[in-house]
Motif scaffolding. Sequence first.
Motif, PDB file in Angstrom:
ATOM      1  N   VAL A  85       0.764  -1.286  -0.386  1.00  0.00           N
ATOM      2  CA  VAL A  85       0.101   0.294  -0.203  1.00  0.00           C
ATOM      3  C   VAL A  85       0.808   0.733   0.132  1.00  0.00           C
ATOM      4  O   VAL A  85       0.712   2.369  -0.236  1.00  0.00           O
ATOM      5  CB  VAL A  85      -1.053   0.103   1.251  1.00  0.00           C
ATOM      6  CG1 VAL A  85      -1.312   1.235   1.440  1.00  0.00           C
ATOM      7  CG2 VAL A  85      -1.751  -1.109   1.318  1.00  0.00           C
ATOM      8  N   THR A  86       1.937   0.963   0.952  1.00  0.00           N
ATOM      9  CA  THR A  86       3.148   2.289   0.935  1.00  0.00           C
ATOM     10  C   THR A  86       3.525   2.754  -0.146  1.00  0.00           C
ATOM     11  O   THR A  86       3.605   3.734  -0.937  1.00  0.00           O
ATOM     12  CB  THR A  86       3.712   2.699   2.411  1.00  0.00           C
ATOM     13  OG1 THR A  86       3.329   1.306   3.017  1.00  0.00           O
ATOM     14  CG2 THR A  86       5.235   3.241   1.921  1.00  0.00           C
ATOM     15  N   LEU A  87       3.798   1.377  -1.005  1.00  0.00           N
ATOM     16  CA  LEU A  87       4.858   1.574  -2.572  1.00  0.00           C
ATOM     17  C   LEU A  87       3.830   2.199  -3.555  1.00  0.00           C
ATOM     18  O   LEU A  87       3.537   3.539  -4.387  1.00  0.00           O
ATOM     19  CB  LEU A  87       4.975  -0.191  -3.186  1.00  0.00           C
ATOM     20  CG  LEU A  87       5.573   0.140  -4.471  1.00  0.00           C
ATOM     21  CD1 LEU A  87       6.891   0.997  -4.516  1.00  0.00           C
ATOM     22  CD2 LEU A  87       6.261  -1.316  -4.530  1.00  0.00           C
ATOM     23  N   LEU A  88       2.238   1.760  -3.174  1.00  0.00           N
ATOM     24  CA  LEU A  88       1.376   2.351  -4.789  1.00  0.00           C
ATOM     25  C   LEU A  88       1.602   3.774  -3.868  1.00  0.00           C
ATOM     26  O   LEU A  88       0.788   4.666  -4.827  1.00  0.00           O
ATOM     27  CB  LEU A  88      -0.460   1.689  -4.549  1.00  0.00           C
ATOM     28  CG  LEU A  88       0.239  -0.048  -4.870  1.00  0.00           C
ATOM     29  CD1 LEU A  88      -1.364  -0.823  -4.373  1.00  0.00           C
ATOM     30  CD2 LEU A  88       0.274   0.187  -6.128  1.00  0.00           C
ATOM     31  N   ALA A  89       0.607   4.695  -2.115  1.00  0.00           N
ATOM     32  CA  ALA A  89       0.505   5.301  -2.650  1.00  0.00           C
ATOM     33  C   ALA A  89       1.996   6.138  -2.881  1.00  0.00           C
ATOM     34  O   ALA A  89       1.743   7.548  -3.115  1.00  0.00           O
ATOM     35  CB  ALA A  89       0.502   5.759  -1.265  1.00  0.00           C
ATOM     36  N   THR A  90       3.290   6.156  -2.481  1.00  0.00           N
ATOM     37  CA  THR A  90       4.222   6.543  -2.756  1.00  0.00           C
ATOM     38  C   THR A  90       4.466   6.617  -4.335  1.00  0.00           C
ATOM     39  O   THR A  90       4.075   7.841  -5.335  1.00  0.00           O
ATOM     40  CB  THR A  90       5.868   5.894  -2.323  1.00  0.00           C
ATOM     41  OG1 THR A  90       5.590   5.644  -1.259  1.00  0.00           O
ATOM     42  CG2 THR A  90       6.389   6.545  -3.215  1.00  0.00           C
ATOM     43  N   ARG A  91       4.055   6.103  -5.470  1.00  0.00           N
ATOM     44  CA  ARG A  91       4.287   6.348  -6.574  1.00  0.00           C
ATOM     45  C   ARG A  91       2.593   6.934  -6.848  1.00  0.00           C
ATOM     46  O   ARG A  91       3.539   8.078  -7.770  1.00  0.00           O
ATOM     47  CB  ARG A  91       3.549   5.050  -7.593  1.00  0.00           C
ATOM     48  CG  ARG A  91       4.578   4.265  -7.105  1.00  0.00           C
ATOM     49  CD  ARG A  91       4.445   3.328  -8.730  1.00  0.00           C
ATOM     50  NE  ARG A  91       5.654   1.384  -8.889  1.00  0.00           N
ATOM     51  CZ  ARG A  91       5.818   0.970  -9.844  1.00  0.00           C
ATOM     52  NH1 ARG A  91       5.556   0.427  -9.862  1.00  0.00           N
ATOM     53  NH2 ARG A  91       7.179   0.253  -9.409  1.00  0.00           N
ATOM     54  N   GLY A  92       1.552   6.962  -6.504  1.00  0.00           N
ATOM     55  CA  GLY A  92       1.073   8.088  -6.680  1.00  0.00           C
ATOM     56  C   GLY A  92       0.695   9.938  -6.945  1.00  0.00           C
ATOM     57  O   GLY A  92       0.206   9.910  -6.907  1.00  0.00           O
ATOM     58  N   SER A  93       1.848   9.115  -5.630  1.00  0.00           N
ATOM     59  CA  SER A  93       1.981  10.758  -5.258  1.00  0.00           C
ATOM     60  C   SER A  93       3.242  11.173  -6.002  1.00  0.00           C
ATOM     61  O   SER A  93       3.266  12.909  -6.236  1.00  0.00           O
ATOM     62  CB  SER A  93       1.876  10.783  -3.661  1.00  0.00           C
ATOM     63  OG  SER A  93       3.472  10.629  -2.833  1.00  0.00           O
ATOM     64  N   SER A  94       3.809  10.758  -6.486  1.00  0.00           N
ATOM     65  CA  SER A  94       4.982  11.496  -7.319  1.00  0.00           C
ATOM     66  C   SER A  94       5.093  10.659  -8.376  1.00  0.00           C
ATOM     67  O   SER A  94       5.776   9.446  -8.805  1.00  0.00           O
ATOM     68  CB  SER A  94       6.345  11.288  -6.471  1.00  0.00           C
ATOM     69  OG  SER A  94       6.377   9.300  -6.000  1.00  0.00           O
TER      70      SER A  94
END
Lengths: 239, 151
Positions: A85-94
């Motif tokens: 989830v963290t990885l996906l969130a990171t990709r989504g924000s940057s």
Amino acid sequence: MSAHPYQDAAGVLDAAAAGTTVPGFEGVGKLLIDLSRTAPLGPGVALRSSAVVGAAKASRRVTRFAALRSRVPIIVVSAMVLAGVTLLATRGSSPDPVTDLVGDNAPGAETGNTRLVTDDRANDDADVDNAGTDDVLGVGNASRVASPTTTGEVEGADTAGAAPSVTAQPVATTTAEGPPTTANPPATSTGEQESPVEAGNNGNDSGNGIGNGKGNQGSGGSSGDGGNLGVEKSNRGSD
Amino acid sequence: MTLVLDVEDPSVAAARRGDPLAWADLYERYHPVIERYLAVVDPEALANSDDIWVRAAHTLPAQPEGFEPLIWLLRTARDDKIAQPPPDDSDDLTIRAIRALSPIEMDVIALRVIAGLSEADIALVIARPIERVRAAAHRGVSRLMERLGPS
């Protein structure tokens, strides 16, 4: 005597354990009874709390460890899910700048990162333009920064009489080289979203666009500096 | 006496959860037997006999439900037993006679007479086949008879 000698021994021991003797084995029987009754007791026959407490504590530790060990698979899976989830969130924000530029670039308007890359490319283009003429230097910056074709043209007009016309060309050039689709839409939305005040400054100064670009690379605060540079450069162009 | 009982000892069940009172109950019931056994076969280990309980707490979760606590505790005590034979310097004639036997003979007779274990349970405690237990018992009793005489 029984049929098997082993049974004799077993009978003697059983009788001794019960406190009796077997006929013919009285001697050893008495010795064994004495052994069962008079075996010396150690100093700790009385309850020793330390041993009990130690055993209880050790038992609790073992119990907790066993419980934790049984939960390990759940913990591992939870950690993996959380990491995903963290990885996906990171990709989504940057989002990947290059991808955004080449692609639909819809996210470009959403984040400063997208603008950052766009401005970088604009800067490069500006350098190329600078190589051509001094005037282009100022203009080029403006065009790139603003890369917004729509905004840039308006800005150029506002900034200086001479520069605007020059600016218009670079804008076109930059847009053509870079991702036209990308540059145009994001630029417009970017200026508005990020800071209305800054956007206004940008509109006045052709160089402001450049300022945005640099600012995005570094930090939000640097955007203002970029704008000033843009102004100065545009002034040069005007001059 | 059997290894597995139909119903687990309530104190053992509570001890699995770390209940101090349950451990106290087990200690009162079984520690005197353990000390008697050690006093005969391994007097050197008597000083640290309390450590048996801490180790027993670590091995308790591995025991099957309904097991016989005394076998588990004596097996734990034996694991700690000093390999050297006990000194034959006791003033007690009985003790000296027992210590003159071989280690397995001494173990079998002590576990049978002092702890009251059956041959099958002794086999579990000393981790030997029951035939070895019977043979050791026979040899031990025969040697004691040779030493003491028939009467």
